[in-house]
Design a protein around this motif. Structure first.
Motif, PDB file in Angstrom:
ATOM      1  N   ILE A 117       0.512  -1.052  -0.255  1.00  0.00           N
ATOM      2  CA  ILE A 117      -0.353   0.044  -0.309  1.00  0.00           C
ATOM      3  C   ILE A 117       0.634   1.243  -0.314  1.00  0.00           C
ATOM      4  O   ILE A 117       0.736   2.215  -1.010  1.00  0.00           O
ATOM      5  N   GLU A 121       0.930   3.926  -2.933  1.00  0.00           N
ATOM      6  CA  GLU A 121       0.177   5.026  -2.456  1.00  0.00           C
ATOM      7  C   GLU A 121       0.813   6.218  -2.076  1.00  0.00           C
ATOM      8  O   GLU A 121       0.505   7.460  -2.509  1.00  0.00           O
ATOM      9  N   SER A 152      -6.004   2.407   3.017  1.00  0.00           N
ATOM     10  CA  SER A 152      -6.320   1.836   1.889  1.00  0.00           C
ATOM     11  C   SER A 152      -6.855   0.285   3.022  1.00  0.00           C
ATOM     12  O   SER A 152      -5.243  -0.266   3.566  1.00  0.00           O
TER      13      SER A 152
END
Length: 201
Positions: free
Chosen positions: A50, A54, A190
Motif C-alpha cells: 500500500i 499510494e 486503504s
C-alpha cells in the motif's frame, strides 16, 4: 515467545538459507533473495504494498527507509530516484545483508544499508518511507520515531504505513503531540491501513 525469534531480533533464528523470489516493486517484476528469520520473507507484505502504491514520488537527494527488511522499500526508492542516495537502516543483520545483496543483484549503486547506530548522526533526510515495526511495542516504536523524524530536512516528508487495528490513529495522535514543530496528517487510507504523512515546514 522469545524476542530472539522475532524478525526484529538482532540475532535471527534458523539457518541463513536464501531463496529467490519474484516481486513487483515499481512497474517491473524483479528477482530478489529472501530468507527465514526476517519480516515477510514470502513477498511484499500488504502494508508495504500500500505504501509503494499510494505514496507520492520521493523527493530530494537523501532518502531513508526505517526498518528495511529484505529491501522492498529501499530498492523501490533507489529505482524511483536513481540520482538520490538511499539509506536503509535495520537492526536484523540478516535482513540488512539481504537488502545489500538485492541492491547488488539489481545493479542499484545508490543504496547504503547499515544498523541504525552506524549511520552518521549528522545526516538529515528529504524523504522517509517506512512500514515501522509496530509489534516491537509502543515504547520502542516511539523511540524509533523520536530518533528519525527530527532528522527530516526542511521541506521534507515522511510517509509511515500502519494498520488501523494496530493503532495507526493513536500513533498519529502521539506524533501530533510529540512533534509540534512538524505537521502530521493522514495522507491515505486503504484496505485497513493508514498512511501518515509527517512534514517539516
Amino acid at each position: 515467545m522469545s524476542t530472539k525469534t522475532h524478525y526484529f531480533s538482532e540475532e535471527p533464528a534458523g539457518d541463513f538459507a536464501t531463496k529467490p523470489l519474484t516481486v513487483e516493486l515499481t512497474a517491473d517484476k524483479v528477482q530478489v533473495l529472501t530468507a527465514p528469520g526476517i519480516f515477510s520473507p514470502g513477498g511484499v507484505d500488504k502494508g508495504t504494498r500500500i505504501l509503494l502504491d499510494e505514496a507520492p514520488a520521493p523527493e530530494g537527494t537523501r532518502l531513508l527507509d526505517i526498518g528495511c527488511g529484505w529491501g522492498p522499500i529501499t530498492l523501490t526508492l533507489a529505482m524511483l530516484a536513481p540520482e538520490a542516495q538511499v539509506y536503509g537502516v535495520e537492526v536484523n543483520p540478516r535482513a540488512a545483508q539481504l537488502t545489500q545483496m538485492n541492491a547488488e543483484r539489481l545493479g542499484l549503486n545508490n543504496i547504503r544499508v547499515s544498523s541504525p547506530q552506524a549511520l552518521d548522526e549528522s545526516l538529515t533526510f528529504d524523504t522517509i518511507w517506512s512500514n515501522p515495526p509496530i509489534r516491537v511495542g509502543k515504547e520502542v516504536l516511539h523511540e524509533i520515531m523520536q530518533t528519525w523524524l527530527p532528522r527530516l530536512s526542511p521541506g521534507g516528508n515522511a510517509y509511515l504505513v500502519v494498520q488501523k487495528n494496530l493503532g495507526s490513529d493513536s500513533l498519529q495522535k502521539w506524533l501530533v503531540q510529540t512533534f509540534p514543530d512538524l505537521e502530521t496528517s493522514r495522507y491515505a487510507s486503504s484496505k485497513g491501513f493508514r498512511i501518515i504523512r509527517v512534514h517539516r515546514p
